[in-house]
Design a protein around this motif. Structure first.
Motif: not given
Length: 324
Positions: A47-48, A51, A257, A273, A275-277, A320
Motif C-alpha cells: 500500500l506504500s 497509484s 487511508y 496507509t 494514499t494521495k491517489a 495499485k
C-alpha cells in the motif's frame, strides 16, 4: 440462511434467476455457519507504493456520489453504484452505471429499495453480468439480504420482486454487503451482528450454488479509525478504505487511508496507509475498492473516488499493482 426464489444451475454451476424453490434443492442447511478452515497464504498489495490512473472525472447515469464499483473481468465491463437522483438516503434506491474501461458511459439499471451500495461483486454467466449486491433495505437504507440479479440495461427492479435470488448467509445478521476476488475465486461478506461488523469468506464454487454453509474464514476485523468507504478481497488479505471528501477541515491531501488485514488471523498486515491517489481532484471522497487481473496477468487493487462539484459528481478510479 434464507432463499426465497427459485434458482437453476447453468453448466458452470452459476445461479440463474426465476421463482419458487428453496435452497434444500442444493442440499444447503439452515442456521449457523460451520467452522472455518485456513486460507493458503498469498502475496499482498504494498500500500506504500504509487497509484496509477484508470480514469478521472467520468459521468455516471446518476450525478450523485458513487458508492462502490466492481468489474466483470470476462466481459470487460465496469459497474459503478450510486444513489438514485432525487431519492432519499433511507430509501436504498441505487443506480448502477455500466462503463467501459476508459470510463465511457454505456448503460444503467435502477435497483429500488436495495441498499446503500457500500460494496458489491459481479459474476458473469456467458455474456450476462450478474450482480451480487445487497437488497431489501432497512429503515436506514442498508440491505438486509444479498441478491443475485442479472444486470439488464435500462430496466428498474424493485427489491420486493420475486424474480431473483435472495440470501441471508449468517443466522441473526441484520445487514450484508459483499465483494468478489476474481483471481482466487472467493467472495467476502461483511455483515452486522451483535452490535458489530464481522467478516465471512466463501469459495465461489459454493456461492455460485447459493451455498453459504462452509466459510473458509470468519473473523471480526480490528477497529480502524475513519469513515468506512469500502472493502475487497485478494487472496488471503482483505483491503479496507476509509476517509472523507475534501473540505475546509480536510484539505489536500485528505484523510484517505487503506489497510490490509490477514483473513486467517484478523490482524492488520499493513496500514492504515495514507494514499494521495487523485490528490488534485475536486471534492475527492474515497468510494470503493475492487480487484481485477489484466489479460497479461497483472493483479490490480482499484481505488474509487467520487469527484466533481455538488450536483455534478463524477467517478474517478485508480489502481495499485505492486505485490509483496
Amino acid at each position: 440462511m434464507e432463499h426465497n426464489s427459485r434458482t437453476s444451475l447453468t453448466r458452470r454451476g452459476l445461479l440463474r434467476t426465476a421463482t419458487g424453490v428453496g435452497l434444500a434443492a442444493f442440499g444447503v442447511g439452515y442456521g449457523a455457519a460451520s467452522a472455518a478452515a485456513s486460507v493458503g497464504a498469498t502475496s499482498r498489495f504494498d500500500l506504500s507504493q504509487p497509484s496509477y490512473d484508470l480514469f478521472r472525472d467520468k459521468n455516471l447515469h446518476s450525478n450523485r456520489v458513487q458508492q462502490s464499483f466492481a468489474f466483470d473481468s470476462v466481459n470487460k465491463r465496469l459497474f459503478v453504484a450510486a444513489k438514485r437522483l432525487d431519492s432519499p438516503e433511507s430509501a436504498g434506491d441505487l443506480c448502477i452505471s455500466q462503463l467501459d474501461f476508459a470510463g465511457n458511459y454505456v448503460s444503467y439499471m435502477h435497483l429500488n429499495g436495495f441498499g446503500h451500495g457500500v460494496a458489491f461483486g459481479v459474476r458473469p454467466v456467458g455474456s450476462t453480468s450478474n450482480l451480487w449486491i445487497e437488497t431489501d433495505a432497512n429503515s436506514n437504507g442498508y440491505g438486509t439480504k444479498l441478491a443475485f440479479i442479472g444486470y439488464n440495461p435500462g430496466t428498474t427492479v424493485d427489491a420486493a420482486s420475486q424474480g431473483f435470488g435472495k440470501f441471508q448467509p449468517i443466522s441473526g445478521a441484520t445487514e450484508y454487503t459483499c465483494s468478489i476476488d476474481p483471481v482466487y475465486n472467493r467472495m467476502i461478506v461483511r455483515y452486522h451482528k451483535d452490535g458489530a461488523k464481522h467478516i465471512a469468506v466463501y469459495d465461489l464454487a459454493d456461492t455460485d450454488k447459493g451455498d453459504f454453509s462452509s466459510p473458509v474464514a470468519m473473523f471480526t476485523p480490528p477497529a480502524i479509525a475513519g469513515t468506512p468507504q469500502g472493502y475487497t478481497l485478494y487472496g488471503s488479505y482483505m483491503y479496507f478504505i476509509t476517509g472523507d471528501g475534501y473540505s475546509a477541515s480536510n484539505p489536500d491531501p485528505g484523510n484517505t487511508y487503506i489497510t490490509s488485514i490477514n483473513i486467517n488471523t484478523g490482524a492488520i498486515a499493513q496500514g492504515p496507509t495514507l494514499t494521495k491517489a487523485g490528490s488534485t481532484l475536486v471534492y475527492r471522497e474515497p468510494e470503493g475498492l475492487a480487484i481485477y487481473r489484466t489479460d497479461a496477468g497483472e493483479s490490480r487493487l482499484f481505488l474509487g473516488f467520487a469527484s466533481g462539484d455538488e450536483g455534478d459528481r463524477r467517478s474517478s478510479i485508480f489502481y495499485k499493482n505492486a505485490l509483496v
